[in-house]
Structures are given as structure tokens and as C-alpha cells.
Design a protein around this motif. Structure first.
Motif, mmCIF file in Angstrom:
data_model
loop_
_atom_site.group_PDB
_atom_site.id
_atom_site.type_symbol
_atom_site.label_atom_id
_atom_site.label_comp_id
_atom_site.label_asym_id
_atom_site.label_seq_id
_atom_site.Cartn_x
_atom_site.Cartn_y
_atom_site.Cartn_z
ATOM 1 N N ILE A 135 12.242 7.061 2.088
ATOM 2 C CA ILE A 135 11.269 6.065 2.558
ATOM 3 C C ILE A 135 10.927 6.307 4.025
ATOM 4 N N LEU A 136 11.931 6.530 4.857
ATOM 5 C CA LEU A 136 11.685 6.753 6.278
ATOM 6 C C LEU A 136 10.893 8.032 6.531
ATOM 7 N N ASN A 137 11.184 9.081 5.783
ATOM 8 C CA ASN A 137 10.482 10.352 5.967
ATOM 9 C C ASN A 137 9.025 10.286 5.524
ATOM 10 N N ASN A 138 8.714 9.410 4.563
ATOM 11 C CA ASN A 138 7.358 9.356 4.030
ATOM 12 C C ASN A 138 6.542 8.173 4.512
ATOM 13 N N ALA A 139 7.148 7.249 5.208
ATOM 14 C CA ALA A 139 6.455 6.028 5.621
ATOM 15 C C ALA A 139 5.258 6.312 6.513
ATOM 16 N N PHE A 140 5.357 7.285 7.388
ATOM 17 C CA PHE A 140 4.273 7.560 8.323
ATOM 18 C C PHE A 140 3.120 8.320 7.685
ATOM 19 N N GLU A 141 3.314 8.812 6.469
ATOM 20 C CA GLU A 141 2.264 9.523 5.763
ATOM 21 C C GLU A 141 1.456 8.611 4.844
ATOM 22 N N LEU A 142 1.862 7.354 4.726
ATOM 23 C CA LEU A 142 1.140 6.418 3.875
ATOM 24 C C LEU A 142 -0.192 6.053 4.517
ATOM 25 N N PRO A 143 -1.211 5.791 3.712
ATOM 26 C CA PRO A 143 -2.501 5.413 4.281
ATOM 27 C C PRO A 143 -2.425 4.070 4.997
#
Length: 92
Positions: free
Chosen positions: A30-38
Motif C-alpha cells: 500500500i505504501l509503495n503504490n499509494a503515490f501512484e494512485l490517481p
């Protein structure tokens, strides 16, 4: 592990360790992908806009037209022209 009266007892700690690993890996994902969310943006229309033209301006294609209509809960009379002053959201 031992089963006593339909209850599982974890004497070795294996279940605890497995759950700890699941939580740690999930948190990391979740932390690694959170900043890639629209990111959701909100705008208030200054003039009437045709839905197709607005979606094309916002996304560069009409691929997300249905999603835009659902996300903004457009009413039947707004499916062709969205009135000025209407707040709409989109993702960037």
C-alpha cells in the motif's frame, strides 16, 4: 497446532508469524503504490459544456466517459450538456 473443542491453539507461533508477514507485506504494498494512485480534482464549470467535449478535454480520449458520468452522478438531462456552475470531479 492443536484442536480443542473446535478451537485451534497455536502453540508454535506459526500462525502469528504468517499473519504478521501478511500484514507487513500488505502495508508495504500500500505504501509503495499509494503515490501512484490517481488524484481526484474538482472543478466548477464556468460555462455550459457538452459531456463528450469535457471528458475529451480532461482525459484526452472518451475511454473514461462512462466512469465520468457515474462518478459525477450526472442526471438524464445532463448527459448531453452540463450546465454552468455544476461542480464535477475527474482524476489526474
Amino acid at each position: 497446532q492443536a484442536v480443542i473443542n473446535d478451537t485451534v491453539a497455536d502453540y508454535t507461533g506459526e500462525t502469528y508469524e504468517a499473519m504478521r508477514d501478511v500484514v507487513a507485506l500488505s502495508t508495504q504494498f500500500i505504501l509503495n503504490n499509494a503515490f501512484e494512485l490517481p488524484t481526484k480534482r474538482m472543478i466548477t464549470l464556468k460555462s455550459e459544456r457538452q459531456v463528450n467535449e469535457l471528458v475529451y478535454d480532461l482525459y484526452g480520449s472518451l475511454d473514461r466517459l462512462d466512469e465520468f458520468i457515474v462518478d459525477n452522478k450526472l442526471k438524464y438531462d445532463e448527459l448531453e450538456i452540463i450546465p454552468a456552475g455544476r461542480e464535477v470531479s475527474y482524476y489526474v
